[in-house]
Each structure stands twice: as structure tokens, then as C-alpha cells.
Motif scaffolding. Sequence first.
Motif, PDB file in Angstrom:
ATOM      1  N   LYS A   3       5.656 -18.577  10.835  1.00 52.98           N
ATOM      2  CA  LYS A   3       5.286 -17.005  10.887  1.00 52.98           C
ATOM      3  C   LYS A   3       6.406 -16.328  11.954  1.00 52.98           C
ATOM      4  N   ASN A   4       6.837 -17.163  12.870  1.00 53.50           N
ATOM      5  CA  ASN A   4       7.847 -16.628  13.896  1.00 53.50           C
ATOM      6  C   ASN A   4       8.976 -16.314  12.962  1.00 53.50           C
ATOM      7  N   ILE A   5       9.410 -17.275  12.281  1.00 60.06           N
ATOM      8  CA  ILE A   5      10.655 -16.991  11.561  1.00 60.06           C
ATOM      9  C   ILE A   5      10.424 -15.636  10.421  1.00 60.06           C
ATOM     10  N   LYS A  10      11.623 -10.125   9.468  1.00 56.08           N
ATOM     11  CA  LYS A  10      11.102  -8.544   9.281  1.00 56.08           C
ATOM     12  C   LYS A  10      11.726  -7.627  10.140  1.00 56.08           C
ATOM     13  N   LYS A  11      11.697  -8.080  11.396  1.00 59.66           N
ATOM     14  CA  LYS A  11      12.482  -7.372  12.540  1.00 59.66           C
ATOM     15  C   LYS A  11      14.019  -6.921  12.028  1.00 59.66           C
ATOM     16  N   LEU A  12      14.534  -8.078  12.033  1.00 55.75           N
ATOM     17  CA  LEU A  12      16.059  -7.940  11.540  1.00 55.75           C
ATOM     18  C   LEU A  12      16.108  -6.841  10.255  1.00 55.75           C
ATOM     19  N   THR A  13      15.290  -7.135   9.274  1.00 54.99           N
ATOM     20  CA  THR A  13      15.342  -6.179   7.964  1.00 54.99           C
ATOM     21  C   THR A  13      15.106  -4.501   8.481  1.00 54.99           C
ATOM     22  N   VAL A  14      14.245  -4.312   9.261  1.00 52.92           N
ATOM     23  CA  VAL A  14      13.725  -3.127   9.827  1.00 52.92           C
ATOM     24  C   VAL A  14      15.096  -2.556  10.744  1.00 52.92           C
ATOM     25  N   GLN A  15      15.462  -3.363  11.540  1.00 53.76           N
ATOM     26  CA  GLN A  15      16.793  -2.995  12.356  1.00 53.76           C
ATOM     27  C   GLN A  15      17.901  -2.707  11.465  1.00 53.76           C
ATOM     28  N   LEU A  16      18.185  -3.793  10.519  1.00 53.80           N
ATOM     29  CA  LEU A  16      19.240  -3.282   9.662  1.00 53.80           C
ATOM     30  C   LEU A  16      19.135  -2.099   8.889  1.00 53.80           C
ATOM     31  N   VAL A  41      20.489   0.205  -7.867  1.00 55.30           N
ATOM     32  CA  VAL A  41      19.851   1.376  -8.183  1.00 55.30           C
ATOM     33  C   VAL A  41      19.501   2.086  -6.797  1.00 55.30           C
ATOM     34  N   THR A  42      19.195   3.434  -6.806  1.00 56.94           N
ATOM     35  CA  THR A  42      18.955   4.244  -5.875  1.00 56.94           C
ATOM     36  C   THR A  42      17.412   3.734  -4.965  1.00 56.94           C
ATOM     37  N   GLU A  43      16.612   3.349  -5.741  1.00 54.36           N
ATOM     38  CA  GLU A  43      15.379   2.673  -5.304  1.00 54.36           C
ATOM     39  C   GLU A  43      15.599   1.586  -4.469  1.00 54.36           C
ATOM     40  N   VAL A  44      16.370   0.696  -5.001  1.00 63.34           N
ATOM     41  CA  VAL A  44      16.748  -0.573  -4.287  1.00 63.34           C
ATOM     42  C   VAL A  44      17.380  -0.351  -3.006  1.00 63.34           C
ATOM     43  N   TYR A  45      18.149   0.656  -2.769  1.00 65.86           N
ATOM     44  CA  TYR A  45      18.981   0.873  -1.726  1.00 65.86           C
ATOM     45  C   TYR A  45      17.944   1.511  -0.787  1.00 65.86           C
ATOM     46  N   GLY A  46      17.140   2.312  -1.286  1.00 66.85           N
ATOM     47  CA  GLY A  46      16.186   3.171  -0.188  1.00 66.85           C
ATOM     48  C   GLY A  46      15.227   1.898   0.191  1.00 66.85           C
ATOM     49  N   ARG A  47      14.831   1.016  -0.569  1.00 66.70           N
ATOM     50  CA  ARG A  47      14.011  -0.122   0.080  1.00 66.70           C
ATOM     51  C   ARG A  47      14.537  -0.676   1.517  1.00 66.70           C
ATOM     52  N   MET A  48      15.936  -1.080   1.281  1.00 65.16           N
ATOM     53  CA  MET A  48      16.749  -1.364   2.377  1.00 65.16           C
ATOM     54  C   MET A  48      16.561  -0.674   3.436  1.00 65.16           C
ATOM     55  N   GLU A  49      16.937   0.664   3.247  1.00 67.58           N
ATOM     56  CA  GLU A  49      16.784   1.596   4.613  1.00 67.58           C
ATOM     57  C   GLU A  49      15.659   1.600   5.213  1.00 67.58           C
ATOM     58  N   ARG A  50      14.360   1.403   4.330  1.00 67.44           N
ATOM     59  CA  ARG A  50      13.209   1.504   5.044  1.00 67.44           C
ATOM     60  C   ARG A  50      12.941   0.085   5.560  1.00 67.44           C
ATOM     61  N   GLY A  51      13.560  -0.928   5.473  1.00 71.32           N
ATOM     62  CA  GLY A  51      13.342  -2.137   5.940  1.00 71.32           C
ATOM     63  C   GLY A  51      12.469  -2.970   5.199  1.00 71.32           C
ATOM     64  N   ASN A  52      12.235  -2.762   3.794  1.00 73.77           N
ATOM     65  CA  ASN A  52      11.563  -3.504   3.208  1.00 73.77           C
ATOM     66  C   ASN A  52      12.250  -4.598   2.198  1.00 73.77           C
ATOM     67  N   LEU A  53      13.473  -4.371   2.161  1.00 72.45           N
ATOM     68  CA  LEU A  53      14.331  -5.446   1.611  1.00 72.45           C
ATOM     69  C   LEU A  53      15.617  -5.825   2.132  1.00 72.45           C
ATOM     70  N   THR A  54      15.698  -7.254   2.352  1.00 76.15           N
ATOM     71  CA  THR A  54      16.909  -7.659   2.827  1.00 76.15           C
ATOM     72  C   THR A  54      17.921  -7.692   2.004  1.00 76.15           C
ATOM     73  N   PRO A  55      19.025  -7.395   2.156  1.00 76.14           N
ATOM     74  CA  PRO A  55      20.478  -7.382   1.211  1.00 76.14           C
ATOM     75  C   PRO A  55      20.799  -8.988   1.138  1.00 76.14           C
ATOM     76  N   LEU A  75      23.915  -6.380  12.129  1.00 77.15           N
ATOM     77  CA  LEU A  75      22.853  -7.350  12.389  1.00 77.15           C
ATOM     78  C   LEU A  75      22.557  -7.411  13.748  1.00 77.15           C
ATOM     79  N   GLY A  76      22.947  -6.418  14.625  1.00 80.16           N
ATOM     80  CA  GLY A  76      22.638  -6.453  15.991  1.00 80.16           C
ATOM     81  C   GLY A  76      23.029  -7.431  16.830  1.00 80.16           C
ATOM     82  N   LEU A  77      24.312  -7.994  16.497  1.00 81.46           N
ATOM     83  CA  LEU A  77      25.326  -8.764  17.161  1.00 81.46           C
ATOM     84  C   LEU A  77      26.077  -7.754  18.073  1.00 81.46           C
ATOM     85  N   GLU A  78      26.734  -8.680  19.206  1.00 79.32           N
ATOM     86  CA  GLU A  78      27.540  -7.878  19.894  1.00 79.32           C
ATOM     87  C   GLU A  78      28.910  -8.033  19.396  1.00 79.32           C
TER      88      GLU A  78
END
Length: 143
Positions: A3-5, A10-16, A41-55, A75-78
Motif C-alpha cells: 500500500k505504501n508503494i 500515486k504521489k509521484l504520478t500526481v507530482q509529475l 492521443v490527447t486524452e492519454v496525455y491529459g490523463r498524465m497531466e491529471r496524475g491518473n497515468l504514469t508514462p 521526477l522531483g529529484l534535485e
Amino acid sequence: MKKNIHMTKKKLTVQLGEVLRAARLKAELTQADVAERVGVVTEVYGRMERGNLTPSVLRLRALCMVLRLDADAALGLEADEAAAWLKESEPTTEDSPRLRRLLRTLRQLDEKQLTAVGFVARSLVQPVVGQQPSVQEEEPGAH
């Protein structure tokens, strides 16, 4: 532990998604522009932006190239310094949103339609018969 993973992913996907959206807006691109350039397709990219799909890794790489985005930042790395390819060139007038929309529309036309559009475009840039040439169009020494 599983569950933690999932929560971390999910947090990474949303942040991305937030980073992708910010980079897209900064580049003055539409979701359709980015989707076309990375091959989704545009819909797939939109899902990435909304944090619902990890590329995938390959898709993330393409997104970073299109959006001129450092993968570490996405990816939120320094990172000490941005990648060299991010600094390569300035956007050209071919990167304007209006021109990109026009090109996307033109790609959907068949040969006859493209010929007609080409004729109209050429007629728009040619002077009208009988019209006085502007100062810029006058021949040298024609004063």
C-alpha cells in the motif's frame, strides 16, 4: 508495505502531472500539441497531466524533450545543473500556437484539399491586380 508503494507511486504520478502541465503552459503548447509530438492521443496525455497515468520511461523521455524539461525535475529529484539539450535553441515562430493548430489541421487534408489551401494562401500574399505597390514592394530606382 504494498500500500505504501502504491501511495508513493500515486504521489509521484500526481507530482509529475503538475510538472508536465506547468512545463506545457510555459512552452505555450496545448495538450494536443504535446500529445501529437510524443505519439499519444490527447486524452492519454491529459490523463498524465491529471496524475491518473504514469508514462513509460520512453514516453517520459519524449515528454522531457518536447517540453524542454529536465527529467530529474520532472521526477522531483534535485539536480545541480540542467541538461545541455535544454539550453540548445530558442523557440522559433514555427512554435507559435496558431501555426501549430494550422499545421495539425493541414495534416488531415487530402491532396486536392491541400492544393486548394495552397492556392488560397498564395493568393493572400500576392498583391491584388491594379493595387498600388506598397513602399516595401517598389523596385529600386522606381521613384
